[in-house]
Write a protein that holds these residues in place. Structure first.
Motif, mmCIF file in Angstrom:
data_model
loop_
_atom_site.group_PDB
_atom_site.id
_atom_site.type_symbol
_atom_site.label_atom_id
_atom_site.label_comp_id
_atom_site.label_asym_id
_atom_site.label_seq_id
_atom_site.Cartn_x
_atom_site.Cartn_y
_atom_site.Cartn_z
ATOM 1 N N GLY A 1 0.785 -1.264 -0.278
ATOM 2 C CA GLY A 1 0.138 0.004 -0.043
ATOM 3 C C GLY A 1 0.977 1.246 -0.220
ATOM 4 N N TYR B 1 -4.060 -5.399 0.144
ATOM 5 C CA TYR B 1 -3.718 -4.198 -0.470
ATOM 6 C C TYR B 1 -4.395 -3.355 0.757
ATOM 7 N N LEU C 1 -3.021 4.209 -6.206
ATOM 8 C CA LEU C 1 -1.915 3.970 -5.712
ATOM 9 C C LEU C 1 -0.617 4.855 -6.508
ATOM 10 N N ILE D 1 -2.041 -5.711 -8.853
ATOM 11 C CA ILE D 1 -3.293 -6.146 -7.851
ATOM 12 C C ILE D 1 -4.458 -6.489 -8.574
ATOM 13 N N LEU E 1 -8.931 -6.203 0.210
ATOM 14 C CA LEU E 1 -8.443 -4.918 0.396
ATOM 15 C C LEU E 1 -9.034 -4.585 1.790
#
Length: 293
Positions: A12, A90, A99, A108, A117
């Protein structure tokens, strides 16, 4: 009874709570946590063992556009996280929209493994904002299961952990069942000292610093440590030491307190400061400090 084991890698943007999450799962402060971006520089494994499972968590540096060679190396740690993951986490925070590297984002959404997520810091939002964010991320990352969480408050963290265990593949353990991490003791000494520098100094100082622990001598009652704080310029050395050594003494005192909790015994620590010009752009130095591996 069958046994599950697997690698769960956390990626992340900087400062979204990746290290807080891993420490919550592991139950130990393996990754340093501060409010400053780019706190994590290495890929750190935390190992969680149960009777019938082993979860190998990987905390990675926050994704950035690299500006110099050390940051290039940090992003290589993130790239490696895609290569051996059984499950990908993530992590985003409330209000975040993308991102910082589009190539990582494509990896991803095209991942062939389960993606969770985690929408973190929901304690900083209201219900309407939360619902909007969940809708946004469902459209943005359709292959992911979405969990709103607060890693700091441990909200929904046990539920995420339970889902991870469900998704783990059947496998024998990868590491001995009493092992907590893949890093040696000196690594955690270095990271603890670096954390105190991040907390006690401002501007460029924390980012120009690397720690080398030259001595780590353990007996039954005490651990004696000698560590060098590496900086890039003479002016930085003066700032680290401070007036009559007061600033350096505070770093040592704060680090000793945390290390005594971590190792469970008395710590004697000596700190020195050395100038190593432009080490962040020196390939040999980066290799010595554990980057470029």
């Amino acid at each position: 009874m069958s046994h599950k084991a697997g690698f769960v890698n956390i990626i992340g943007n900087p400062n979204v709570g990746k290290s807080t999450l891993m420490n919550a799962f592991v139950g130990e402060r393996l990754s340093i946590i501060t409010s400053k971006a780019q706190t994590t520089r290495h890929r750190i494994l935390g190992i969680v063992n149960g009777e019938d499972f082993q979860l190998v968590l990987s905390d990675t540096p926050g994704i950035i556009k690299p500006a110099y060679e050390m940051q290039e190396s940090m992003m290589n740690f993130v790239k490696s996280a895609f290569e051996d993951a059984d499950i990908l986490i993530y992590m985003v925070e409330i209000g975040e929209q993308d991102l910082k590297d589009e190539d990582f984002f494509k990896k991803i959404i095209h991942a062939k493994i389960p993606v969770l997520l985690l929408l973190n810091k929901i304690d900083n939002s209201n219900q309407e904002q939360l619902e909007q964010q969940v809708t946004f991320w469902k459209e943005k990352v359709p292959n992911a299961e979405i969990f709103p969480i607060s890693a700091l408050q441990n909200f929904n963290v046990p539920e995420v952990f339970g889902r991870i265990i469900e998704l783990l593949p059947e496998s024998p353990a990868y590491y001995p069942k009493d092992q907590l991490t893949d890093k040696p003791e000196r690594f955690f000494v270095n990271e603890t000292i670096r954390e105190k520098i991040l907390l006690n100094y401002s501007k460029e100082i924390p980012y120009a610093v690397e720690i080398v622990t030259e001595e780590f001598h353990e007996t039954d009652n005490i651990i004696r440590i000698r560590s060098v704080i590496m900086v890039e310029r003479d002016t930085q050395k003066g700032i680290i030491i401070g007036h009559k050594g007061a600033a350096l003494k505070k770093v040592g005192t704060d680090a000793r307190a945390d290390l005594e909790k971590f190792f469970g015994k008395q710590i004697h620590i000596e700190l020195y400061v050395k100038v190593n010009k432009n080490w962040r752009s020196n390939a040999n130095m980066l290799k010595r400090f554990g980057y470029n591996q």
